[in-house]
Design a protein around this motif. Structure first.
Motif, mmCIF file in Angstrom:
data_model
loop_
_atom_site.group_PDB
_atom_site.id
_atom_site.type_symbol
_atom_site.label_atom_id
_atom_site.label_comp_id
_atom_site.label_asym_id
_atom_site.label_seq_id
_atom_site.Cartn_x
_atom_site.Cartn_y
_atom_site.Cartn_z
ATOM 1 N N UNK A 82 47.225 65.175 23.754
ATOM 2 C CA UNK A 82 47.751 64.770 22.444
ATOM 3 C C UNK A 82 47.413 63.313 22.155
ATOM 4 N N UNK A 83 47.721 62.431 23.104
ATOM 5 C CA UNK A 83 47.499 61.005 22.858
ATOM 6 C C UNK A 83 46.027 60.632 22.966
ATOM 7 N N UNK A 84 45.253 61.408 23.720
ATOM 8 C CA UNK A 84 43.809 61.173 23.751
ATOM 9 C C UNK A 84 43.206 61.468 22.377
ATOM 10 N N UNK A 85 43.644 62.549 21.755
ATOM 11 C CA UNK A 85 43.160 62.893 20.411
ATOM 12 C C UNK A 85 43.545 61.804 19.414
ATOM 13 N N UNK A 86 44.773 61.294 19.518
ATOM 14 C CA UNK A 86 45.216 60.225 18.619
ATOM 15 C C UNK A 86 44.367 58.968 18.801
ATOM 16 N N UNK A 87 43.997 58.674 20.040
ATOM 17 C CA UNK A 87 43.126 57.527 20.295
ATOM 18 C C UNK A 87 41.748 57.733 19.677
ATOM 19 N N UNK A 88 41.238 58.944 19.781
ATOM 20 C CA UNK A 88 39.938 59.256 19.172
ATOM 21 C C UNK A 88 39.995 59.058 17.659
ATOM 22 N N UNK A 89 41.077 59.518 17.037
ATOM 23 C CA UNK A 89 41.237 59.375 15.585
ATOM 24 C C UNK A 89 41.286 57.910 15.190
ATOM 25 N N UNK A 90 42.073 57.113 15.936
ATOM 26 C CA UNK A 90 42.181 55.683 15.630
ATOM 27 C C UNK A 90 40.823 55.003 15.735
ATOM 28 N N UNK A 91 40.096 55.287 16.802
ATOM 29 C CA UNK A 91 38.793 54.647 16.981
ATOM 30 C C UNK A 91 37.789 55.082 15.914
ATOM 31 N N UNK A 92 37.878 56.349 15.520
ATOM 32 C CA UNK A 92 36.954 56.836 14.494
ATOM 33 C C UNK A 92 37.241 56.172 13.152
ATOM 34 N N UNK A 93 38.521 56.077 12.797
ATOM 35 C CA UNK A 93 38.898 55.416 11.545
ATOM 36 C C UNK A 93 38.500 53.943 11.598
ATOM 37 N N UNK A 94 38.668 53.320 12.781
ATOM 38 C CA UNK A 94 38.280 51.922 12.935
ATOM 39 C C UNK A 94 36.791 51.700 12.748
ATOM 40 N N UNK A 95 35.980 52.714 13.104
ATOM 41 C CA UNK A 95 34.532 52.612 12.894
ATOM 42 C C UNK A 95 34.177 52.759 11.416
ATOM 43 N N UNK A 96 34.886 53.656 10.725
ATOM 44 C CA UNK A 96 34.601 53.892 9.303
ATOM 45 C C UNK A 96 35.089 52.729 8.445
#
Length: 418
Positions: A82-96
């Motif tokens: 769950x928290x790994x997915x949330x980290x992926x989302x945060x990093x992806x949004x941070x890239x965009x």
């Protein structure tokens, strides 16, 4: 259910609850004292919000305590995922949206980093909870490894395999956390896992070699930072945003007009407190994040060496109680979880206090149970719930072991009599 609630009364006899009450009192007084300084940068009733955080956190800790550790162990990979997915989302949004601070954004930029989710009324930092998930997973890796390789069967190859398995578990989420960027949580997780591996039964000769290697790397790092920082940047060890903080750490007063301002003001505030402090809400100096990362500087400024020593003493007593719970659960999964929690809290306390005193570089590390913040308080309360649950289970294990030994002794005496 009745038996479960009866067993939970054992929690009333652990000193951890007393230390926790002290933490609450210290936190609320320190945040109230920091309010005049903090309001220069932020708005809101910080004390009331902290009370709400503690109330919600206490409820969460109680729910966690109701679960037996074996059920928590079964859910470890679910929590991790769950928290790994949330980290992926945060990093992806941070890239965009590189550090986009537009109001209403799901992932806002705060202090130059994308680490939080914006939710109605509060923000949540997944990396704070990811380190708890990593403790649960690494504890399971260690327990299974020790069950497979008994102490007399341990070799360099088996110890190395344990380290590799642990690194495979923590590697992917740590990479995402470091990229946010969040160097503080990254270092805390590494120290926590290292401490867990040390107590897992790895031979001391390997630990001494690893310690010597770590010291050599630290000296090499500082030497390169001072004399040839381009090498660190080319190797990808440091990013551009790291250098200002590190230069400010090495020379705070020489860079007081820029990089070293936070540290220089924090050191000045601590020094101004003397033995007894400047008094409640003295607001002698302004420095950023007074109610969060720099809460210890407020305690030193307003309550002096006496107040600072009280915080350190309560923290040490609480950590000792957590380690006692680890000993109570020796050779069980619970023990490794408690060791990880104790290591995480000690590393966090040491880093926060040390960065205020200029011993370590400044990172976004809060003081557990004391700093203002929903994610920080909630993560600390979940850890408390896990330790309390382990304490109850440890007492049960101890009682069953005692009864078993008494039965064996009785049978041996009976055989002798016959």
């Amino acid at each position: 259910m009745k038996e479960k609630l009866t067993s939970l009364t054992a929690v009333l006899y652990t000193p951890m609850l007393i230390y926790f009450v002290f933490f609450i009192l210290i936190s609320l007084v320190a945040i109230a004292s920091a309010t005049p300084v903090a309001r220069i940068q932020y708005s809101g009733n910080f004390v009331f919000r902290q009370i709400v955080f503690f109330a919600i956190g206490s409820l969460v800790a109680f729910v966690v305590m109701l679960f037996e550790i074996k059920w928590v162990r079964l859910l470890r990979w679910c929590v991790y995922l769950v928290f790994f997915i949330l980290l992926v989302v945060i990093n992806r949004v941070g890239e965009i949206y590189p550090c986009n601070s537009t109001p209403g954004m799901l992932v806002p930029c705060i202090n130059g980093a994308n680490r939080w989710f914006n939710l109605p009324g509060f923000q949540i930092q997944p990396s704070e909870f990811m380190r708890i998930a990593l403790i649960l997973v690494v504890a399971d890796v260690i327990q299974k490894h020790n069950e497979k390789f008994l102490h007399e069967d341990r070799t360099f190859k088996t110890d190395l395999w344990l380290i590799i398995k642990s690194l495979m578990v923590i590697g992917p989420p740590l990479y995402l956390i470091y990229q946010q960027p969040d160097t503080g949580i990254t270092m805390l997780v590494l120290v926590t896992v290292a401490f867990m591996l040390i107590t897992a039964g790895i031979k001391w000769t390997y630990i001494l070699f690893a310690g010597a290697g770590a010291i050599f790397i630290a000296f090499t790092f500082i030497n390169l930072l001072i004399n040839d920082p381009e090498i660190l940047e080319n190797l990808g060890i440091l990013h551009e945003h790291h250098f200002p903080r590190l230069h400010g750490w090495l020379d705070p007063f020489g860079t007081i007009s820029s990089y070293g301002r936070h540290l220089a003001l924090g050191l000045t505030a601590m020094g101004s407190g003397g033995i007894f402090g400047n008094g409640f809400q003295s607001a002698t100096l302004f420095f950023p994040e007074a109610h969060t990362d720099y809460i210890f500087a407020i305690i030193g400024m307003d309550f002096g060496m006496i107040g600072s020593t009280a915080v350190i003493l309560v923290s040490l007593l609480f950590n000792f109680a957590v380690l006692n719970t680890a000993v109570l659960n020796r050779d069980h999964y619970n023990s490794h979880v408690c060791v990880g929690i104790a290591a995480s809290l000690m590393a966090q306390q040491f880093w926060n206090i040390s960065m205020i005193l200029g011993i370590l570089p400044i990172t976004g590390v809060t003081l557990p149970f004391i700093s203002h913040g929903g994610s920080s308080v909630l993560a600390s309360m979940i850890m408390l719930g896990l330790v309390l649950s382990s304490h109850v289970e440890g007492l049960t294990i101890k009682r069953h072991t005692t009864v078993y030994r008494e039965d064996i002794l009785y049978l041996e005496e009976k055989d002798v009599a016959v």
